[in-house]
Design a protein around this motif. Structure first.
Motif, PDB file in Angstrom:
ATOM      1  N   MET A 107      20.934 -15.358  32.091  1.00 54.55           N
ATOM      2  CA  MET A 107      20.830 -13.937  31.695  1.00 54.55           C
ATOM      3  C   MET A 107      19.900 -13.156  32.627  1.00 54.55           C
ATOM      4  O   MET A 107      20.109 -11.974  32.871  1.00 54.55           O
ATOM      5  N   LYS A 108      18.894 -13.847  33.150  1.00 53.74           N
ATOM      6  CA  LYS A 108      17.967 -13.193  34.071  1.00 53.74           C
ATOM      7  C   LYS A 108      18.712 -12.779  35.349  1.00 53.74           C
ATOM      8  O   LYS A 108      18.469 -11.715  35.919  1.00 53.74           O
ATOM      9  N   ALA A 109      19.640 -13.641  35.759  1.00 53.24           N
ATOM     10  CA  ALA A 109      20.403 -13.344  36.994  1.00 53.24           C
ATOM     11  C   ALA A 109      21.508 -12.325  36.731  1.00 53.24           C
ATOM     12  O   ALA A 109      21.791 -11.474  37.573  1.00 53.24           O
ATOM     13  N   ARG A 110      22.141 -12.394  35.550  1.00 51.85           N
ATOM     14  CA  ARG A 110      23.335 -11.573  35.293  1.00 51.85           C
ATOM     15  C   ARG A 110      23.059 -10.292  34.498  1.00 51.85           C
ATOM     16  O   ARG A 110      23.915  -9.415  34.438  1.00 51.85           O
ATOM     17  N   LYS A 111      21.907 -10.249  33.825  1.00 53.83           N
ATOM     18  CA  LYS A 111      21.476  -9.078  33.017  1.00 53.83           C
ATOM     19  C   LYS A 111      22.336  -8.831  31.766  1.00 53.83           C
ATOM     20  O   LYS A 111      21.814  -8.700  30.681  1.00 53.83           O
ATOM     21  N   THR A 112      23.669  -8.769  31.939  1.00 57.38           N
ATOM     22  CA  THR A 112      24.555  -8.517  30.790  1.00 57.38           C
ATOM     23  C   THR A 112      25.734  -9.479  30.866  1.00 57.38           C
ATOM     24  O   THR A 112      26.316  -9.670  31.931  1.00 57.38           O
ATOM     25  N   LEU A 113      26.066 -10.116  29.702  1.00 56.98           N
ATOM     26  CA  LEU A 113      27.191 -11.075  29.695  1.00 56.98           C
ATOM     27  C   LEU A 113      27.857 -11.097  28.331  1.00 56.98           C
ATOM     28  O   LEU A 113      27.193 -10.920  27.299  1.00 56.98           O
ATOM     29  N   LYS A 114      29.168 -11.364  28.345  1.00 57.19           N
ATOM     30  CA  LYS A 114      29.881 -11.570  27.084  1.00 57.19           C
ATOM     31  C   LYS A 114      29.555 -12.961  26.560  1.00 57.19           C
ATOM     32  O   LYS A 114      29.266 -13.874  27.335  1.00 57.19           O
ATOM     33  N   HIS A 115      29.677 -13.127  25.224  1.00 58.03           N
ATOM     34  CA  HIS A 115      29.317 -14.400  24.588  1.00 58.03           C
ATOM     35  C   HIS A 115      30.085 -15.582  25.208  1.00 58.03           C
ATOM     36  O   HIS A 115      29.483 -16.600  25.561  1.00 58.03           O
ATOM     37  N   GLN A 116      31.390 -15.457  25.370  1.00 59.57           N
ATOM     38  CA  GLN A 116      32.215 -16.557  25.857  1.00 59.57           C
ATOM     39  C   GLN A 116      31.846 -16.961  27.292  1.00 59.57           C
ATOM     40  O   GLN A 116      31.796 -18.139  27.631  1.00 59.57           O
ATOM     41  N   GLN A 117      31.548 -15.938  28.114  1.00 62.00           N
ATOM     42  CA  GLN A 117      31.136 -16.221  29.505  1.00 62.00           C
ATOM     43  C   GLN A 117      29.806 -16.963  29.540  1.00 62.00           C
ATOM     44  O   GLN A 117      29.631 -17.932  30.271  1.00 62.00           O
ATOM     45  N   LEU A 118      28.872 -16.460  28.718  1.00 60.69           N
ATOM     46  CA  LEU A 118      27.543 -17.090  28.666  1.00 60.69           C
ATOM     47  C   LEU A 118      27.686 -18.542  28.210  1.00 60.69           C
ATOM     48  O   LEU A 118      27.080 -19.455  28.802  1.00 60.69           O
ATOM     49  N   LEU A 119      28.494 -18.763  27.188  1.00 63.96           N
ATOM     50  CA  LEU A 119      28.704 -20.112  26.648  1.00 63.96           C
ATOM     51  C   LEU A 119      29.249 -21.049  27.730  1.00 63.96           C
ATOM     52  O   LEU A 119      28.718 -22.144  27.945  1.00 63.96           O
ATOM     53  N   SER A 120      30.291 -20.605  28.459  1.00 60.75           N
ATOM     54  CA  SER A 120      30.886 -21.495  29.471  1.00 60.75           C
ATOM     55  C   SER A 120      29.919 -21.749  30.626  1.00 60.75           C
ATOM     56  O   SER A 120      29.874 -22.847  31.188  1.00 60.75           O
ATOM     57  N   ASP A 172      26.961  -1.306  21.796  1.00 60.59           N
ATOM     58  CA  ASP A 172      28.397  -0.938  21.794  1.00 60.59           C
ATOM     59  C   ASP A 172      29.295  -2.109  21.374  1.00 60.59           C
ATOM     60  O   ASP A 172      30.353  -1.899  20.793  1.00 60.59           O
ATOM     61  N   ASP A 173      28.876  -3.356  21.725  1.00 65.74           N
ATOM     62  CA  ASP A 173      29.742  -4.506  21.441  1.00 65.74           C
ATOM     63  C   ASP A 173      28.871  -5.697  21.057  1.00 65.74           C
ATOM     64  O   ASP A 173      28.052  -6.172  21.852  1.00 65.74           O
ATOM     65  N   SER A 174      29.048  -6.184  19.818  1.00 62.83           N
ATOM     66  CA  SER A 174      28.169  -7.259  19.317  1.00 62.83           C
ATOM     67  C   SER A 174      28.417  -8.594  20.038  1.00 62.83           C
ATOM     68  O   SER A 174      27.650  -9.537  19.904  1.00 62.83           O
ATOM     69  N   HIS A 175      29.536  -8.689  20.815  1.00 62.83           N
ATOM     70  CA  HIS A 175      29.815  -9.933  21.551  1.00 62.83           C
ATOM     71  C   HIS A 175      29.215  -9.916  22.962  1.00 62.83           C
ATOM     72  O   HIS A 175      29.473 -10.818  23.748  1.00 62.83           O
ATOM     73  N   VAL A 176      28.449  -8.864  23.261  1.00 70.91           N
ATOM     74  CA  VAL A 176      27.837  -8.757  24.595  1.00 70.91           C
ATOM     75  C   VAL A 176      26.316  -8.833  24.433  1.00 70.91           C
ATOM     76  O   VAL A 176      25.748  -8.247  23.514  1.00 70.91           O
ATOM     77  N   TYR A 177      25.660  -9.597  25.331  1.00 75.55           N
ATOM     78  CA  TYR A 177      24.193  -9.732  25.283  1.00 75.55           C
ATOM     79  C   TYR A 177      23.566  -9.064  26.500  1.00 75.55           C
ATOM     80  O   TYR A 177      24.121  -9.111  27.596  1.00 75.55           O
TER      81      TYR A 177
END
Length: 519
Positions: free
Chosen positions: A463-476, A510-515
């Motif tokens: 997350m530090k590198a990407r700043k924003t990610l969807k749940h599924q992407q973060l999980l994989s 805006d989207d609860s599946h995005v962190y």
């Protein structure tokens, strides 16, 4: 031809291809060779490939079962001429190895069902897996020219087999205990080259484990036990195994194990310095201390047992000496891991008992033939029931019954009475009296804590590198980063929630599946 056995058919096919090549050479333009051979390959190989490979008594599986090396090489040579011709052969190879591996697992299950005691030590099972791997690794190298498709098939089959455990102990624990047998004195009698060969093979099996951290935890506990009880066959072999694990998994995986060996190397210098100090003290016993670094070693249960006056005196001397040398260090005594040599005199015979510190204190309490009840011993030694029971069991119910228990029996009860055994005799003068470990070799809670920390660290890194990610992407991405174990996605979700609570991350408005990452 098709009614012939597969090897016969392939011999004829190879001859036919050679004849066609010769014919082109003798009568035709060389540029037509590839086209003519392609037509022949399609006709005599591609169209009938599956029929040939799956023939009941002479197909690929039968050749593997009967170790027909020459026929397998021919099969590989011919089908490698076809585009994707090796794929069906590789999948038969994979399912064959899986079935052979599951046969070994089922044989272990049958032994356990037949009443064999389930122990964390099953060398027969581990050796069978090693032999299977060694044999078919040789087939891949020799018969299939080390082709990547077959290497992958071997790997996938073994990942499936090695991660299927039966009985109460996992394969990780059985493999670690097999290493323990090889590396500890009194285990397997092997030469240096045999030790290295066995370690190489076990590390190959270890590479297929998904729960590598589980193996590391068990291995570290067993390594600590070998080192502290001075039962390691050689420091070189220990370093060799750690180096092999380090090559496989990196520095982070073995840093604690290396720290343990370093502690002992530094400790030997300090011990000789302290021994010089002890020579100036009037003491009836030889006393030495091993100082360990808390972070490297497993955590141990250690009762605050009431020591003998002589032990207390020596400990006080060591504490003063240590405090002068290392003023900022805090000492915590772990009596459960200490050992002692106790001289016992029974009639005209004397014996040297190799025992743990706790056993030595219990034997001292029973000196001069006194008789004591379980409750009296518990009060005198300041030890609770669950520690005193295995302690007294080792001295009165084991192979060497140094103490007599009343009433007789193999179970310790709180109503029992103990006294020294006046009839004790043994052919050996030096006797090692083992005691059941107070700590299990696998601390599951500790492994789970370490896993939680590793998952959180991976999430924060990503997350530090990407700043924003969807749940599924973060999980994989988290699953891809964790090399030592295969976490349950639900556990990863739980750690994400914990990081949101601690304000490392937040859910997007805006989207609860995005962190979003919070700096």
């Amino acid at each position: 031809w098709i009614n012939d056995s597969t090897p016969d058919y392939l011999r004829k096919a190879e001859d036919a291809l050679n004849e066609e090549r010769k014919r082109v050479e003798d009568y035709l333009n060389s540029s037509s060779e590839a086209k003519i051979l392609k037509v022949v390959e399609e006709e005599i190989l591609e169209r009938v490939e599956m029929v040939l490979l799956e023939k009941e008594s002479s197909g690929c599986r039968a050749l593997l079962e009967n170790d027909k090396s020459e026929d397998l090489q021919r099969m590989f040579r011919l089908f490698s001429r076809l585009e994707n011709g090796l794929n069906p052969m590789a999948s038969i190879f994979q399912s064959f190895i899986s079935s052979m591996g599951f046969d070994i697992i089922n044989r272990r299950q049958a032994r356990l069902d037949g009443g064999e005691k389930d122990k964390n030590d099953d060398p027969k099972f581990v050796k069978s897996l090693i032999a299977l791997h060694e044999k078919y690794l040789g087939v891949v190298k020799k018969d299939f020219s080390g082709h990547s498709l077959f290497q992958k098939a071997l790997k996938d089959a073994f990942v499936e087999v090695v991660n299927k455990s039966v009985g109460q102990f996992t394969n990780a624990e059985l493999m670690s205990t097999f290493c323990d047998r090889i590396l500890k004195s009194g285990g397997e009698k092997l030469s240096e080259s045999e030790v290295e060969e066995n370690l190489d093979r076990i590390v190959q099996l270890f590479s297929y484990l998904t729960d590598k951290d589980m193996f590391a935890e068990i291995y570290r506990n067993q390594l600590a036990k070998r080192l502290l009880s001075q039962r390691s066959t050689s420091d070189d072999a220990e370093k060799l195994m750690i180096a092999k694990l380090k090559m496989q998994c990196g520095t982070q995986f073995t840093s604690k194990m290396e720290g343990m060996l370093a502690d002992l190397a530094v400790g030997s210098e300090q011990r000789s310095e302290f021994e010089n100090r002890m020579r100036s003290v009037d003491s009836k016993m030889d006393f030495s201390v091993q100082v360990l670094t808390t972070g490297f070693w497993p955590s141990y249960k250690s009762p605050e047992i009431a020591l003998t006056p002589e032990m207390s005196k020596c400990m006080a001397i060591f504490k003063d000496w240590h405090d002068q040398k290392h003023q900022k260090r805090k000492l915590t005594w772990v009596f459960s891991q200490g050992n002692a040599s106790v001289r016992g005199v029974f009639g005209k015979k004397s014996y040297d008992f190799q025992v743990s510190t706790l056993q030595a204190i219990a034997l001292d309490a029973m000196n001069d033939g006194v008789t004591m009840t379980f409750e009296e011993l518990s009060r005198k030694l300041n030890v609770e029931e669950q520690i005193l029971k295995p302690l007294m069991h080792s001295l009165s119910c084991g192979k060497y019954k140094v103490l007599t228990k009343t009433p007789a029996g193999n179970k310790i009860n709180t109503t029992d009475t103990f006294t020294a055994n006046p009839k004790f005799t043994c052919n050996m003068r030096k006797i090692r009296i083992p005691m059941a470990a107070l700590d299990s070799t696998l601390n599951t809670k500790r492994v789970e804590e370490d896993r939680s920390i590793a998952i959180e660290a991976a999430i924060v890194r990503i997350m530090k590198a990407r700043k924003t990610l969807k749940h599924q992407q973060l999980l994989s991405e988290v699953l891809a980063q964790l090399a030592f174990f295969n976490p349950n996605p639900r556990l990863v979700k739980k750690r994400i929630e914990a990081l949101i609570d601690r304000e490392y991350l937040e859910r997007s408005a805006d989207d609860s599946h995005v962190y979003n990452y919070l700096a």
